[in-house]
Each structure stands twice: as C-alpha cells, then as structure tokens.
Design a protein around this motif. Structure first.
Motif, PDB file in Angstrom:
ATOM      1  N   UNK A 360     -21.117 -16.238 -30.656  1.00 47.05           N
ATOM      2  CA  UNK A 360     -22.238 -15.737 -31.268  1.00 47.05           C
ATOM      3  C   UNK A 360     -23.142 -16.707 -31.826  1.00 47.05           C
ATOM      4  N   UNK A 361     -24.456 -16.170 -32.079  1.00 44.43           N
ATOM      5  CA  UNK A 361     -25.342 -17.159 -32.666  1.00 44.43           C
ATOM      6  C   UNK A 361     -24.954 -17.979 -33.994  1.00 44.43           C
ATOM      7  N   UNK A 362     -24.377 -16.961 -34.728  1.00 46.46           N
ATOM      8  CA  UNK A 362     -23.892 -17.356 -36.136  1.00 46.46           C
ATOM      9  C   UNK A 362     -22.439 -17.911 -35.974  1.00 46.46           C
ATOM     10  N   UNK A 363     -21.863 -18.242 -35.134  1.00 44.36           N
ATOM     11  CA  UNK A 363     -20.419 -18.551 -35.173  1.00 44.36           C
ATOM     12  C   UNK A 363     -19.951 -19.451 -34.090  1.00 44.36           C
ATOM     13  N   UNK A 364     -18.653 -20.006 -33.839  1.00 38.54           N
ATOM     14  CA  UNK A 364     -18.341 -21.003 -33.082  1.00 38.54           C
ATOM     15  C   UNK A 364     -16.996 -20.402 -32.593  1.00 38.54           C
ATOM     16  N   UNK A 382     -17.919 -19.589 -40.967  1.00 37.65           N
ATOM     17  CA  UNK A 382     -17.729 -20.457 -42.228  1.00 37.65           C
ATOM     18  C   UNK A 382     -16.276 -20.592 -42.374  1.00 37.65           C
ATOM     19  N   UNK A 383     -15.735 -19.998 -43.558  1.00 37.87           N
ATOM     20  CA  UNK A 383     -14.325 -20.200 -43.898  1.00 37.87           C
ATOM     21  C   UNK A 383     -13.605 -18.929 -43.150  1.00 37.87           C
ATOM     22  N   UNK A 384     -14.138 -18.178 -42.338  1.00 42.45           N
ATOM     23  CA  UNK A 384     -13.658 -16.776 -41.789  1.00 42.45           C
ATOM     24  C   UNK A 384     -13.432 -17.178 -40.503  1.00 42.45           C
ATOM     25  N   UNK A 385     -12.373 -16.408 -39.967  1.00 43.37           N
ATOM     26  CA  UNK A 385     -12.097 -16.201 -38.392  1.00 43.37           C
ATOM     27  C   UNK A 385     -11.866 -14.800 -38.015  1.00 43.37           C
ATOM     28  N   UNK A 386     -12.885 -14.400 -37.134  1.00 40.99           N
ATOM     29  CA  UNK A 386     -12.674 -12.986 -36.364  1.00 40.99           C
ATOM     30  C   UNK A 386     -12.275 -13.154 -35.363  1.00 40.99           C
ATOM     31  N   UNK A 387     -12.126 -12.076 -34.573  1.00 47.90           N
ATOM     32  CA  UNK A 387     -11.740 -11.815 -33.261  1.00 47.90           C
ATOM     33  C   UNK A 387     -12.878 -11.299 -32.317  1.00 47.90           C
ATOM     34  N   UNK A 388     -12.911 -11.694 -31.058  1.00 45.11           N
ATOM     35  CA  UNK A 388     -13.755 -11.047 -30.035  1.00 45.11           C
ATOM     36  C   UNK A 388     -13.177 -10.943 -28.760  1.00 45.11           C
ATOM     37  N   UNK A 399     -16.881  -7.912 -30.582  1.00 47.89           N
ATOM     38  CA  UNK A 399     -16.108  -8.257 -31.715  1.00 47.89           C
ATOM     39  C   UNK A 399     -15.303  -7.089 -32.111  1.00 47.89           C
ATOM     40  N   UNK A 400     -14.126  -7.601 -32.838  1.00 46.26           N
ATOM     41  CA  UNK A 400     -13.038  -6.538 -33.092  1.00 46.26           C
ATOM     42  C   UNK A 400     -13.218  -6.224 -34.569  1.00 46.26           C
ATOM     43  N   UNK A 401     -13.041  -5.133 -35.203  1.00 48.59           N
ATOM     44  CA  UNK A 401     -13.060  -4.828 -36.612  1.00 48.59           C
ATOM     45  C   UNK A 401     -11.846  -5.024 -37.306  1.00 48.59           C
ATOM     46  N   UNK A 402     -11.572  -5.875 -37.940  1.00 48.30           N
ATOM     47  CA  UNK A 402     -10.329  -6.325 -38.500  1.00 48.30           C
ATOM     48  C   UNK A 402      -9.926  -5.440 -39.909  1.00 48.30           C
ATOM     49  N   UNK A 403      -8.726  -5.451 -39.972  1.00 48.58           N
ATOM     50  CA  UNK A 403      -8.268  -4.642 -41.328  1.00 48.58           C
ATOM     51  C   UNK A 403      -8.902  -4.890 -42.563  1.00 48.58           C
TER      52      UNK A 403
END
Length: 726
Positions: A360-364, A382-388, A399-403
C-alpha cells in the motif's frame, strides 16, 4: 551483528563478595596502556588497549576478572536491586508458557519452540494437529545437567512427513551449533551429531529421506578468524548415514564454474510436488545473493549437479517460496518498499516474472507466507505490522482486520498445504496471542496461549516524529503510565538499533514493566539504518551514511527533553550488537544529553572488526578499512576511537558474554578501559561479564532477569532514583 567467533570457556569470573565490595570502594582496576599506532590511508590511528584482543593473556583475564568483581560489588549494593529481580520473575511467571516459531507440516502437524513458565530453557515441541496434545521433543536442560553449561536450541527443521526433525544445539551462548536428527515417534536420536551447522539453512528433500545443510569448514589453529565463514559447503545426507558419507552439492569449493564468492553461504529450497530445487546464497548479513535452479532428479542422480543461474545479487531476491513450477520471491528492484513476484521455472527469465503483490502507499511488504490458495503478506506501517491477503490476481490485496493493534508474525506453512493461516499478534501493551485466520476471521488458538494474570498500570502509547539534524522526521514510540507529569523528572530510557534494515516493532516487553511501574518512560526509536520506511531508509544509515543513525538517536533524546519527558539528569540510552553504534556514538557525540547508558554486546571498535570472523561478513553493511572511504566511515562510527580525554561522559555499563560469536567481547573490554581512563565526570563505567553467555541468544531466563535487574538498577541509581547501600 551476526554469527560466530572463537570463544573463551571457563568458570564465571567472580570474587567473594567482601573482596568485591573492597574493590568497588577502591575504584575499578586500571588497565595499563600499551599504545599501538596504525596508519590507514595516511591517518594515524591509536589503539592503547590492543593487547586486550588476546583473551588468553593472563593479564587480560586478571583485569577482566577484577572488572567483573568490581561491577558485581556495586550492582549488588544498589537499593532495591534484589526486589527488582524478584518482580521480573513474578512478571515472567504471570505470562505463563509461551509458544513461538510455529511451523505447519502438510499432514497438519505443528512444530514450535516452547518456553515454559518455570522452564530453564526453550524446548522443542510439537502437536499432531493444531488441537492435538503437546509433546516435548527436546529439552536442552538435560544437556545442561550433564555438563554444567547452559545449552540452547538454535534452529529446527521438520521433515515433510513429520517423521524426523533436525535441530541445532549449542552450549554456553556460543551459537556453535551441531545438527541432531530426532525420530519424532520414538524420541531417539538418529545417527551422530554433525558439527558446525550454525544456522537454519537446513532443508529436506521432498521424499523426507535426506537433509541438506550448510556446514562451516573445520579450521586449524593456524587459520585466521577471518576464514570462519569462507568457503562453506552445502551437503546432502541420507537419514541414518554417517556424516562422513554426506555428499557436497553446492558451494564455492564444489561449483567452481558458477562464479561464487568465498563468502557465498548457500542453502537449498525444496517443496513436495515440485520437480525443482533452488540454491540461494548470502553473505550472512545481506539477505540477497545469487540464485540457481536444478531438477530434484538431477540432484538425486549423484555426481555434479547442473545448476543454472537465474538471479544475481543485483536482482535482490530477498525471500523465496517454491510451489510446483513457480518460484515466488520478494524483491526491492523497482520497489523500494518491496513487492512480490512469481516466476515460471520452466522459462526462468526474470524479465518474464509477474507481479503478485504490491505494498500500500503507506506501508511496505516485510514478509509473506504462501498458502494453498492465496498469499498472505506482512505489511509494515511504522512499528505496527498488519496482514494483507493477495489472491485471484489482485495485486493490491485485501487488508485483514486484526483482533487488536500491534504486530503480526506468520507461522510457516512449510509445504503451502493449508487454506488457512496461523499467526501470532502482540502489541506494546498486549502479550502475544495465537490465531488461525479462516477467510477474513481470526479464531483464537487458546491451546497455544496461557491465560495472562498480570497486574500492570494503564499505559499510554504515543507515536510521534522527532526532527533530526537535517530535517528528517524520525519515528519514535513513547510508552509511560497514564497521568504522568511531563516535568522533566521521569526516568526515561531511549532504545533503538539502526542496522541491517531491522526495524523496531510493536511488541510486549515484559522486562520494561517494572520501569513503567516506577514511573519511567520507554522511548523506541526507528532511526535510519533500520527498515521502517523501506530500502532507502536502510541505506541512509549504512557505511558513509552511518552518522545518521546516531544523530537520529540524539535528535530523539533532544525531543524527549524538549517535551518534558526527561532531562539530561534522567535520560538514558540503551542498545546492543550493531546498535552499539547507535548508543555508543550518541554518548560520545552528545555526552551532556545523557545521564547514563547501557550497551549490550556492542560493536564499539569498528576499525578492528574486519579482522574478526564475523567482521568480514559485515563489510557489506559498514564498509572496509582497506579503501579510503570505507576507513573514513568506520573511524567515524567507532565509539572506541571517538572517546576523548577529559570529557564528562555519562555513567555507562558495558554488558558482554565471553562466548559471544557475533561481536568479540574485547569490544567492550577496550572501550570500558578507554572510557574509564578518559572520563572526567566521576560517574561509574562498569564492565558486566558472564562466562556462560554469548550474544544473548540461548541465555536462560535467569540470566536475562539478572541482566534486566542490573541495568534498570544501574540507570535508576545514576538518575538519583536509587542509592548505593553500604
């Protein structure tokens, strides 16, 4: 830093407490100066403690022993230190058993590492399925009981059918692992241990009958340390055969026609159902290297394997997964925040590779796992890591919504056999919890987690940007108790790293809880040299750009003071390993900003690093003294050489294990001696050592608690929050 060097074994250096107290009251033992002057590119470089690099020198051993006794005598007398260690043990117990490093096999079995609440060391365990009963396979403490030396599991690799598991076991924090193979059903060892298999470049052939591993050469006493990681070889060993029958299949000494460098450390990639085997290389520091392919049938036929090159270092394949005829890989080529590509190995031209996933434009894209029907990527913001999830040709992904907010880490689906995914999620104030992702829904895996019974204060987490010297905005995460007064009196600890593209990531740091409970502030900086914004951010903190790393650290410290979190009387900085540059150069360039510092296993003498086993692998990150520009950069980043006489340095505690395979312990010896002689502040410069520890990997919970208690007590003492008891 990375990997291995020779170690000094022996009993922990201690003196009787009365003697230690006497030493503490009399000051640290003074190291004699034996200045050696080298000339590099017309510049004279002084090295007053070069002799300390000989750890076998009786005078060096005696000085280190006395330094250890002096430090122990002071640390044990700090008010509240024993209570702090007890609190750390309570916190650890309340977190219960922890499971991590999960690997799922095609048949549904899962293998993982287990740290039990009351365990002395991490164990290797498995379940026949996600909901199956837990079975402990390997307990390193059984080896410790026999030898009196702590042992640790460094890596593990199950066979595809789950019948066997190979694992690396090392002693005393050395990381000098030997490979063992275990029959999972019987619990019995198969064959004899194979020495010098230090890292997890271990894989199984699709039929689960043979294991491929990278082995270091056996060196002689006359060989220099710099030979340690050169000319390694990938061997193929049939399960049950003696190690002497292992067949060399890949490496600089095996494939002289492939143009491999001596530092090309190789590994093989297999997957059931694929007719191909991939051979990759790296220099143990850079993730990318050359990539080759061959047919599994040709490998099994014996003789010379007809490897075919499909990529070079410049193609930057930093992560690879094999599925059928397709090779999936992550790369930074034309994608500074990385993208995932796929290549048909029947026509292995990278020009024909197709895009699978874009960030995404704001992530890597930081990593990925390939499942049966889709690909799941870890996306950093940033310091967070999500899942796609990427499927059906959608390169933008879903993008996956995380708990809860935090950082997700994916379990490995070894054979890409599952339609769902297992992952762990942790946050700054949330201990790690395990989930299985079914479609878009995350289902808890309570069998992998222990109910946490931890009482802790309400914690505020703030993400801010600190302006560095050149206007660059540096990400900084600040944690503190709710309602904290910003009056500059709070004990504040700034931590960071800034090397190898490694980013600081949201995670529950149990050792920080007593600090926060005491009204302290923890500030985590993602300085240049890390990878929080991708490859450009990393490269802005390497070689001649390395000053950005510690200047960013200084800017973050200044931000904390300006905003009232701390003052120079209550601000400390801490890091370790290659982060020794982050912390060491911050306190030598801006000593007035900090009250104290703790540097763990730090790279502090960058000029001499290249002459060590692991130093040669880090030339790609830091540069070489052999060229003028490289020397200039290394001299500037070398804390030891930037210490100036008569400077009022903050209090510093250097922490090192004598079996450190990544950063030679004399880095801390020499720098402690130099700073003790140079500082005019009168503040203590301590050297804390452990002869049964190394770089920190493999340390027991008791060893970790002791270090945490020492460093927090030391910092609070130097901030005026504790006193020295008589």
């Amino acid at each position: 830093m990375k990997k291995h060097l020779g170690r000094l074994r022996g009993a922990l250096f201690v003196l009787a407490l009365p003697c230690a107290i006497a030493l503490a009251e009399g000051g640290p033992p003074v190291a004699p100066v034996r200045d050696q002057v080298d000339t590099w590119h017309g510049v004279q470089v002084h090295d007053p403690y070069r002799y300390m690099e000989n750890l076998a020198d009786p005078q060096v051993k005696s000085w280190v022993e006395a330094q250890g006794a002096y430090s122990r005598g002071l640390l044990d007398r700090i008010e509240g230190r024993a209570e702090l260690e007890k609190r750390l043990a309570e916190i650890e117990a309340s977190l219960g058993d922890r499971r991590f490093g999960i690997t799922r096999m095609p048949g549904g079995a899962v293998f993982y590492l287990l740290r039990e609440r009351k365990g002395k060391q991490v164990k290797l365990a498995m379940r026949a399925s996600l909901g199956g009963a837990e079975k402990v396979l390997v307990d390193p403490d059984t080896y410790a009981q026999k030898t009196g030396v702590p042992h640790a599991i460094n890596w593990f690799s199950p066979s595809w059918d789950g019948r066997y598991v190979a694992y690396g076991l090392s002693a005393g924090g050395s990381e000098d692992a030997s490979m063992y193979i275990l029959d999972v059903a019987t619990g019995r060892q198969v064959g004899e241990p194979v020495p010098r298999v230090q890292w997890e470049a271990v894989s199984w052939t699709p039929d689960s009958r043979s294991v491929a591993y990278n082995q270091l050469r056996k060196l002689t006493a006359e060989d220099p340390a710099t030979e340690t990681y050169l000319d390694t070889t990938v061997y193929l060993l049939k399960v049950g055969d003696p190690a002497q029958q292992a067949r060399p299949v890949f490496g600089p000494l095996v494939n002289r026609d492939l143009g491999l460098e001596r530092l090309d450390n190789g590994y093989l990639v297999f997957t059931p159902g694929s007719p191909w085997v991939i051979a990759g290389t790296n220099d143990t520091t850079q993730k990318e290297g050359s990539v080759f392919m061959a047919r599994v049938a040709d490998l099994a036929a014996g003789g010379t394997v007809p490897w075919r090159r499909i990529a070079s270092f410049a193609d930057h394949l930093v992560e690879m997964e094999l599925q059928g005829d397709t090779l999936y890989y992550r790369t930074k080529v034309d994608a500074p925040r990385f993208r995932i590509m796929k290549l048909d190995l029947r026509h292995p031209d990278l020009k024909t590779a197709r895009v699978v996933a874009l960030p995404p434009a704001d992530g890597l894209i930081e990593g990925f796992v390939l499942g049966r029907d889709s690909l799941l990527a870890q996306v950093r913001r940033g310091a967070s890591i999500g899942l796609t999830r990427y499927a059906g040709g959608n390169t933008a992904g879903q993008a996956i919504r995380l708990p809860f907010a935090g950082a997700a880490s994916l379990a490995e689906d070894a054979a890409h056999a599952h339609a769902d995914y297992v992952y762990a999620l942790a946050g700054w104030t949330e201990p790690s919890r395990s989930f299985v992702l079914k479609g878009a829904h995350s289902v808890p895996l309570p069998q992998f987690d222990t109910s946490v019974k931890l009482a802790m204060p309400a914690i505020v987490v703030r993400d801010v940007l600190a302006r560095s010297y050149d206007g660059t905005m540096v990400p900084l995460t600040i944690l503190h108790r709710k309602g904290l007064a910003l009056d500059g009196t709070n004990p504040t600890l700034l931590v960071g790293y800034g090397s190898y593209g490694t980013s600081e990531t949201a995670g529950f740091r149990a050792g920080s809880i007593p600090w926060l409970e005491a009204g302290g502030v923890v500030a985590v900086a993602n300085v240049r040299g890390g990878g929080v914004y991708g490859d450009a951010w990393r490269m802005a903190g390497t070689k001649l750009n390395k000053p950005n790393t510690w200047k960013d650290a200084i800017a973050c410290g200044q931000y904390l003071v300006e905003k009232g979190y701390a003052s120079p009387k209550t601000l400390a900085i801490m890091s370790g390993s290659a982060g020794g540059v982050f912390a060491g150069r911050a306190i030598t360039e801006a000593p007035q900003l900090f009250a104290a510092a703790v540097i763990h296993v730090g790279m502090l003498d960058a000029i001499r690093a290249e002459d060590t086993a692991n130093g040669i692998t880090n030339i790609s990150e830091f540069g070489s003294v052999k060229d003028a520009a490289g020397f200039k950069g290394l001299l500037e980043m070398s804390t030891y050489h930037q210490i100036k006489d008569g400077t009022p340095y903050p209090a510093v505690m250097f922490v090192h294990g004598l079996n450190d395979p990544r950063v030679d312990p004399w880095n801390s010896f020499k720098t402690a001696a130099r700073m003790q002689a140079a500082s005019s502040s009168g503040k203590p410069i301590l050297l804390r050592i452990d002869a049964q520890a190394g770089h920190g990997i493999g340390s027991t919970p008791a060893q970790r608690r002791s270090v945490d208690a020492d460093q927090q007590s030391f910092l609070l003492w130097q901030m005026g929050k504790r006193k020295l008891m008589q």
